[in-house]
Design a protein around this motif. Structure first.
Motif, PDB file in Angstrom:
ATOM      1  N   LYS A   5       0.761  -1.065   0.018  1.00  0.00           N
ATOM      2  CA  LYS A   5       0.067   0.078  -0.033  1.00  0.00           C
ATOM      3  C   LYS A   5       0.855   1.269  -0.021  1.00  0.00           C
ATOM      4  O   LYS A   5       0.474   2.353  -0.720  1.00  0.00           O
ATOM      5  N   SER A 110      -7.319  -3.862 -11.957  1.00  0.00           N
ATOM      6  CA  SER A 110      -6.916  -4.167 -10.658  1.00  0.00           C
ATOM      7  C   SER A 110      -7.584  -3.289  -9.604  1.00  0.00           C
ATOM      8  O   SER A 110      -7.930  -3.747  -8.303  1.00  0.00           O
ATOM      9  N   ILE A 114      -9.559  -4.692  -6.155  1.00  0.00           N
ATOM     10  CA  ILE A 114      -9.395  -4.312  -4.738  1.00  0.00           C
ATOM     11  C   ILE A 114     -10.047  -3.497  -4.060  1.00  0.00           C
ATOM     12  O   ILE A 114     -10.510  -3.694  -2.741  1.00  0.00           O
ATOM     13  N   GLU A 117     -13.355  -5.623  -3.072  1.00  0.00           N
ATOM     14  CA  GLU A 117     -12.765  -6.847  -2.139  1.00  0.00           C
ATOM     15  C   GLU A 117     -12.727  -6.231  -0.735  1.00  0.00           C
ATOM     16  O   GLU A 117     -13.153  -6.618   0.099  1.00  0.00           O
ATOM     17  N   ASN A 118     -12.131  -4.851  -0.888  1.00  0.00           N
ATOM     18  CA  ASN A 118     -12.025  -4.176   0.549  1.00  0.00           C
ATOM     19  C   ASN A 118     -13.364  -3.981   1.094  1.00  0.00           C
ATOM     20  O   ASN A 118     -13.828  -4.039   2.211  1.00  0.00           O
ATOM     21  N   TYR A 195      -0.853  -4.689  -7.635  1.00  0.00           N
ATOM     22  CA  TYR A 195      -2.041  -5.972  -7.419  1.00  0.00           C
ATOM     23  C   TYR A 195      -2.305  -6.370  -8.971  1.00  0.00           C
ATOM     24  O   TYR A 195      -2.875  -5.920  -9.631  1.00  0.00           O
TER      25      TYR A 195
END
Length: 497
Positions: A5, A110, A114, A117-118, A195
């Motif tokens: 991150k 990507s 993400i 998903e988060n 990612y």
């Protein structure tokens, strides 16, 4: 995870700082180095992989050519190389076409993966918390994230319709909507570096595909299979014999025209002559490779009596090579008469790729290789050709060649090329044999950031002078991120006494 991150945040900030309201220059080289270093911090083992090393070097070289030449081709080469680098960093054994696909999809999607998903993770965590009251997690999941998503779409709508954006403007001294959107796009693309969208399944499938054919042995069907192989071998001999005779006659007639007095057939122009040759070559090359792949598949490659089929296939490849050489002569005749253009250079690029395809097909028959061998080797060759092509300043070469070598000079075409042609165009202003009084549309004239529906008409001489003036103004206003060696040399040449 935190390391990834942090790298993503740093890369996004660097992207915005280097490219926001900047033109191409040293910023590409700096950003390429940042991406490579970021990958090595995240995955130190990449430095040991030869495939990754080659693509990383290609990325740096293409970025260096942006600084040196400031050409569109070098920018395309750098983008393709970085995309491939992202793909192979996920799995170093990927083929070029698989690596490029994985890299491109990761850059494009990507960030969405993400994000959702988060978001799903936040929702699932809420089920483990107390039902009463609003925790920090609940507030984030139900309010902050929806607000952020709404803000993102507001930026998109505001950029699409300035009238809509004017109703909700933020103070310019605090934040710029344009910069926010630019930063968002940079973050979305940078997410693909760290990612990956795809898992390992696609690469693992690719790795299982062999380069060399393996004989399929089935004892219970041996006699039946030998009969089929014999029939196919005979059919192949007949097909290749007829095609070779036809192509032999075509090449004989074609080279007779080329080497007679280099005059075109009556009623045929250079453009049509070259296009017909290229179209014929395209069809013949595709047909040649397709037929060879069909007849030299599976156990036909191991048939003990296929010598004549192989010989005829080699002759077929050789005759297609002669056809390719004929197109080279035709294209050169065209260039000698009317000069270089991007399309005529593109014909040579296509011819080189076709030659590589024919050579690799010959190698496939000789050493019993698979279709995957052809795809892998030719995709690598295409990548290397793209990188090496960026080493040449094509616009400058086109302008110089056409002014000094071409029988007929098309000044209007040169006016549509990049600023790399300005030094050569400036020499036309004092050229005694070039008439610059021809009228052209002044497409550089802008009003309120939009082209006139009917652009002003000016002479070629005035057009060149305006281009020089505009370039010098832009050059002086550039910041360090946009510096490049090509523009500096152009500025010096234009200001020579």
């Amino acid at each position: 995870m935190n390391n990834r991150k942090t790298l993503l945040a740093f890369t996004s900030i660097a992207y915005s700082y280097l490219f926001y309201q900047q033109s191409a220059g040293i910023n590409f080289l700096v950003f390429t180095i940042i991406v490579i270093v970021g990958m090595l911090i995240f995955q130190p083992d990449l430095i040991k992989n030869k495939t990754w090393q080659i693509v990383a070097i290609g990325s740096v070289l293409s970025a260096g050519m942006i600084v040196f030449h400031h050409s569109n081709l070098s920018m395309i080469a750098n983008f393709c190389s970085l995309t491939l680098l992202i793909g192979v960093s996920n799995h170093q054994d990927s083929s070029v076409y698989i690596g490029f696909l994985k890299g491109f999809v990761s850059i494009a999607f990507s960030s969405f993966k993400i994000t959702f998903e988060n978001f799903d993770e936040y929702i699932l965590n809420q089920k483990k918390l107390e039902k009463k009251g609003f925790t920090i997690q609940k507030t984030t999941a139900f309010y902050i994230i929806p607000l952020l998503i709404t803000f993102v779409f507001y930026l998109l709508y505001a950029s699409a319709n300035p009238e809509f954006g004017s109703y909700f403007q933020l103070p310019k001294d605090i934040i710029s909507l344009q910069f926010c959107l630019f930063f968002l796009v940079g973050t979305m693309m940078s997410a693909g570096i760290y990612y990956q969208f795809f898992g390992q399944q696609l690469t693992e499938w690719d790795i299982t595909l062999p380069n060399t054919l393996i004989r399929n042995k089935q004892k219970e069907k041996k006699i039946f299979q030998l009969t089929i192989l014999k029939v196919e071998n005979t059919k192949g001999i007949i097909v290749f014999s007829m095609l070779n005779l036809l192509l032999l006659f075509f090449n004989f007639v074609d080279f007779s025209v080329i080497f007679s007095d280099q005059k075109l057939p009556k009623g045929l122009h250079h453009s049509a002559y070259v296009h017909q040759g290229v179209n014929t070559l395209i069809f013949s090359a595709i047909l040649a490779i397709s037929i060879i792949l069909y007849y030299f598949r599976a156990n036909q490659n191991f048939y003990s009596r296929n010598q004549w089929l192989k010989r005829l296939a080699y002759i077929w490849v050789f005759q297609n090579t002669l056809l390719l050489i004929g197109v080279i002569f035709k294209n050169q005749l065209y260039i000698n008469e009317f000069g270089l253009t991007h399309k005529r250079i593109g014909v040579y690029v296509f011819l080189i790729l076709t030659m590589a395809g024919l050579i690799s097909t010959f190698w496939k028959v000789l050493h019993q290789k698979t279709i995957w061998f052809l795809l892998r080797k030719n995709s690598w060759f295409a990548y290397f050709l793209l990188i090496t092509s960026s080493f040449t300043n094509w616009d400058s070469l086109i302008a110089s060649y056409n002014i000094h070598k071409a029988s007929q000079l098309d000044v209007t075409y040169l006016l549509n090329l990049s600023d790399n042609t300005l030094p050569a165009l400036k020499t036309l202003l004092i050229h005694p044999k070039v008439n610059l009084d021809t009228k052209v549309f002044d497409y550089t004239y802008l009003k309120e950031n939009e082209y006139y529906k009917s652009a002003p008409i000016i002479t070629q001489r005035v057009f060149i002078l305006k281009q020089i003036e505009a370039f010098e103004k832009q050059y002086k206003a550039k910041q360090w991120q946009s510096w490049n060696y090509a523009d500096e040399q152009i500025f010096k040449q234009l200001n020579k006494q």
